[in-house]
Write a protein that holds these residues in place. Structure first.
Motif, PDB file in Angstrom:
ATOM      1  N   PHE A  69       0.910  -1.279   0.201  1.00 54.76           N
ATOM      2  CA  PHE A  69      -0.049   0.281  -0.055  1.00 54.76           C
ATOM      3  C   PHE A  69       0.872   1.074   0.013  1.00 54.76           C
ATOM      4  N   LEU A  70       1.783   1.167   0.879  1.00 57.94           N
ATOM      5  CA  LEU A  70       2.692   2.377   1.038  1.00 57.94           C
ATOM      6  C   LEU A  70       3.646   2.620  -0.307  1.00 57.94           C
ATOM      7  N   GLU A  71       3.816   1.521  -1.122  1.00 54.57           N
ATOM      8  CA  GLU A  71       4.719   1.948  -2.342  1.00 54.57           C
ATOM      9  C   GLU A  71       3.742   2.369  -3.486  1.00 54.57           C
ATOM     10  N   ASN A  72       2.527   1.990  -3.451  1.00 59.48           N
ATOM     11  CA  ASN A  72       1.514   2.409  -4.558  1.00 59.48           C
ATOM     12  C   ASN A  72       0.168   2.767  -3.785  1.00 59.48           C
ATOM     13  N   PRO A  73      -0.131   3.754  -3.078  1.00 56.47           N
ATOM     14  CA  PRO A  73      -1.590   3.733  -2.485  1.00 56.47           C
ATOM     15  C   PRO A  73      -2.518   4.038  -3.616  1.00 56.47           C
ATOM     16  N   GLU A  74      -2.251   4.761  -4.592  1.00 55.87           N
ATOM     17  CA  GLU A  74      -3.249   5.001  -5.441  1.00 55.87           C
ATOM     18  C   GLU A  74      -3.803   3.928  -6.225  1.00 55.87           C
ATOM     19  N   LEU A  75      -3.169   2.746  -6.407  1.00 57.46           N
ATOM     20  CA  LEU A  75      -3.730   1.570  -7.006  1.00 57.46           C
ATOM     21  C   LEU A  75      -4.796   0.830  -5.900  1.00 57.46           C
ATOM     22  N   TYR A  76      -4.805   1.198  -4.792  1.00 63.14           N
ATOM     23  CA  TYR A  76      -5.636   0.477  -3.904  1.00 63.14           C
ATOM     24  C   TYR A  76      -6.888   1.340  -3.562  1.00 63.14           C
ATOM     25  N   VAL A  77      -6.808   2.546  -3.765  1.00 61.59           N
ATOM     26  CA  VAL A  77      -8.080   3.482  -3.549  1.00 61.59           C
ATOM     27  C   VAL A  77      -8.883   3.905  -4.492  1.00 61.59           C
ATOM     28  N   PRO A  78      -9.981   4.371  -4.521  1.00 58.04           N
ATOM     29  CA  PRO A  78     -10.619   4.803  -5.874  1.00 58.04           C
ATOM     30  C   PRO A  78     -10.119   6.105  -6.307  1.00 58.04           C
ATOM     31  N   PRO A  79      -9.974   6.430  -7.427  1.00 52.90           N
ATOM     32  CA  PRO A  79     -10.785   5.586  -8.743  1.00 52.90           C
ATOM     33  C   PRO A  79     -10.135   4.382  -9.070  1.00 52.90           C
ATOM     34  N   LEU A  80      -8.840   3.948  -8.824  1.00 56.69           N
ATOM     35  CA  LEU A  80      -8.077   3.008  -9.447  1.00 56.69           C
ATOM     36  C   LEU A  80      -8.293   1.702  -8.797  1.00 56.69           C
ATOM     37  N   ALA A  81      -8.798   1.588  -7.315  1.00 59.46           N
ATOM     38  CA  ALA A  81      -9.179   0.270  -7.010  1.00 59.46           C
ATOM     39  C   ALA A  81     -10.109  -0.560  -7.613  1.00 59.46           C
ATOM     40  N   PRO A  82      -9.653  -1.626  -7.886  1.00 58.81           N
ATOM     41  CA  PRO A  82     -10.340  -2.545  -8.945  1.00 58.81           C
ATOM     42  C   PRO A  82     -11.696  -3.162  -8.222  1.00 58.81           C
ATOM     43  N   HIS A  83     -11.800  -3.121  -6.981  1.00 60.18           N
ATOM     44  CA  HIS A  83     -13.088  -3.630  -6.318  1.00 60.18           C
ATOM     45  C   HIS A  83     -13.418  -2.769  -5.194  1.00 60.18           C
ATOM     46  N   PRO A  84     -14.657  -2.326  -5.292  1.00 64.49           N
ATOM     47  CA  PRO A  84     -15.239  -1.545  -4.298  1.00 64.49           C
ATOM     48  C   PRO A  84     -15.487  -2.327  -2.875  1.00 64.49           C
ATOM     49  N   LEU A  85     -15.799  -1.806  -1.972  1.00 63.66           N
ATOM     50  CA  LEU A  85     -16.152  -2.554  -0.814  1.00 63.66           C
ATOM     51  C   LEU A  85     -17.794  -2.687  -0.816  1.00 63.66           C
ATOM     52  N   PRO A  86     -18.196  -4.009  -0.730  1.00 66.01           N
ATOM     53  CA  PRO A  86     -19.729  -4.432  -0.852  1.00 66.01           C
ATOM     54  C   PRO A  86     -20.401  -3.403   0.030  1.00 66.01           C
ATOM     55  N   SER A  87     -21.685  -3.374  -0.107  1.00 68.66           N
ATOM     56  CA  SER A  87     -22.657  -2.740   0.835  1.00 68.66           C
ATOM     57  C   SER A  87     -22.825  -3.507   1.796  1.00 68.66           C
ATOM     58  N   ALA A  88     -23.223  -2.846   3.363  1.00 72.32           N
ATOM     59  CA  ALA A  88     -23.195  -3.716   4.433  1.00 72.32           C
ATOM     60  C   ALA A  88     -24.173  -4.969   4.277  1.00 72.32           C
ATOM     61  N   ASP A  89     -25.209  -4.951   3.764  1.00 73.00           N
ATOM     62  CA  ASP A  89     -25.922  -6.050   3.613  1.00 73.00           C
ATOM     63  C   ASP A  89     -25.550  -7.260   2.697  1.00 73.00           C
ATOM     64  N   MET A  90     -24.296  -6.949   2.077  1.00 74.51           N
ATOM     65  CA  MET A  90     -23.657  -7.888   1.285  1.00 74.51           C
ATOM     66  C   MET A  90     -22.382  -8.316   1.699  1.00 74.51           C
ATOM     67  N   ILE A  91     -22.246  -8.023   2.968  1.00 73.17           N
ATOM     68  CA  ILE A  91     -21.097  -8.617   3.812  1.00 73.17           C
ATOM     69  C   ILE A  91     -21.352  -9.568   4.746  1.00 73.17           C
ATOM     70  N   PRO A  92     -20.716 -10.755   4.611  1.00 72.58           N
ATOM     71  CA  PRO A  92     -21.211 -12.133   5.524  1.00 72.58           C
ATOM     72  C   PRO A  92     -20.777 -11.437   7.130  1.00 72.58           C
ATOM     73  N   LYS A  93     -21.687 -12.034   8.023  1.00 73.70           N
ATOM     74  CA  LYS A  93     -21.605 -11.619   9.260  1.00 73.70           C
ATOM     75  C   LYS A  93     -21.541 -12.899  10.068  1.00 73.70           C
ATOM     76  N   ARG A  94     -20.867 -13.036  11.174  1.00 76.65           N
ATOM     77  CA  ARG A  94     -20.613 -14.113  12.213  1.00 76.65           C
ATOM     78  C   ARG A  94     -21.978 -13.948  13.078  1.00 76.65           C
ATOM     79  N   LEU A  95     -22.618 -14.976  13.403  1.00 71.71           N
ATOM     80  CA  LEU A  95     -23.841 -15.036  14.244  1.00 71.71           C
ATOM     81  C   LEU A  95     -23.380 -15.755  15.590  1.00 71.71           C
TER      82      LEU A  95
END
Length: 296
Positions: A69-95
């Motif tokens: 991340f420190l070497e190339n932070p632009e690659l891992y945050v928008p707009p260059l990040a390849p995958h956005p974080l899913p919405s809260a209802d699409m993130i699995p949750k332990r029960l």
């Protein structure tokens, strides 16, 4: 006072980090970008693998991910990040168990078989292993039961790989639990305490304890009993600590024989010429006559 100020300072730093978390929250952006893994870093409060970029904080899962991340932070945050974080209802949750019970009458997917074991086993018949309710999770409004903690973590990090599967037409027969107490004695020992008993017998064979004024056989049996109690995996932590201490005291008493045998001479010695702790240990040795080695 210094510790109090340091604790207050750390709490302020953590509060600031939470208020300025980037688009990925507590999830590692490098893991998400490289392998689409939802690596949740909220389990630890450590800031060891945290970085600041463009006024936001990001938490990484390891030193390796942080270096990338420190070497190339632009690659891992928008707009260059390849995958956005899913919405809260699409993130699995332990029960938790109480949360799982509150979902009744909803049933677990795959009839309760572990989805991770099944998928990783190439969906073979022998890979159909029942899950444990201690490792339940919810994803896309569905419930899944995993075999163990490791399998649970794999599902939480890569839900797209495990969530949508179908069972074969032929399933393993239902397993009926067998009570250990219903087995004959050899079977009970083999299935219930064989491993613990072998460890205890190996230990007593190496140490060969001899308690003062007791036979070798009784000394060995008492040591095995203490060892089983001290290392009982089903016992509470308090009970294990209690019997580990008793085992240490038991061994200290056994070592008196070796010590006195090495220090005692045929000819009388004046007290000033004896080992410093000789008289104390001799008195302790003699006091053990007719004493219960376990309960004192």
């Amino acid at each position: 006072m210094v510790n109090k100020y340091m604790q207050t300072y750390l709490e302020r730093i953590k509060a600031e980090l939470l208020s300025r978390l980037g688009e990925f929250g507590q999830f590692c952006p490098v893991s998400l970008a490289e392998s689409q893994e939802l690596f949740d870093c909220s389990a630890t409060d450590s800031l060891e693998f945290a970085a600041e970029f463009r006024g936001h904080y990001y938490k990484m899962s390891s030193q390796e991910k942080l270096n990338k991340f420190l070497e190339n932070p632009e690659l891992y945050v928008p707009p260059l990040a390849p995958h956005p974080l899913p919405s809260a209802d699409m993130i699995p949750k332990r029960l938790t168990l109480s949360e799982l019970k509150s979902r009744f009458p909803k049933c677990a997917e795959l009839q309760g078989y572990c989805p991770v074991t099944y998928q990783d086993g190439n969906q073979r018949y022998e890979a159909l292993v029942p899950g444990s309710i201690n490792y339940a999770l919810e994803y896309r409004n569905r419930i899944y039961i995993c075999e163990n903690k490791e399998k649970l973590q794999k599902f939480l990090r890569s839900p797209l790989k495990y969530w949508e599967q179908k069972l074969p037409h032929k399933l393993p027969p239902l397993r009926e639990p067998i009570l250990l107490t219903s087995l004959p004695l050899p079977g009970y020992l083999e299935q219930g305490i064989a491993t613990s008993l072998i460890k205890a017998m190996n230990a007593v064979g190496c140490i060969k304890p001899k308690f003062p004024f007791l036979s070798i056989r009784r000394s060995a049996l008492l040591y095995i009993a203490l060892h089983l109690k001290a290392f009982n995996p089903k016992g509470s932590e308090y009970t294990r600590k209690k019997y580990k201490k008793k085992m240490e005291q038991f061994m200290e008493s056994c070592e008196l024989i070796t010590y006195l045998g090495a220090k005692m001479t045929r000819k009388y010695k004046e007290p000033q010429f004896r080992a410093i702790d000789f008289d104390h240990k001799l008195k302790t040795f003699l006091s053990l006559r007719n004493i219960d080695p376990i309960n004192g």
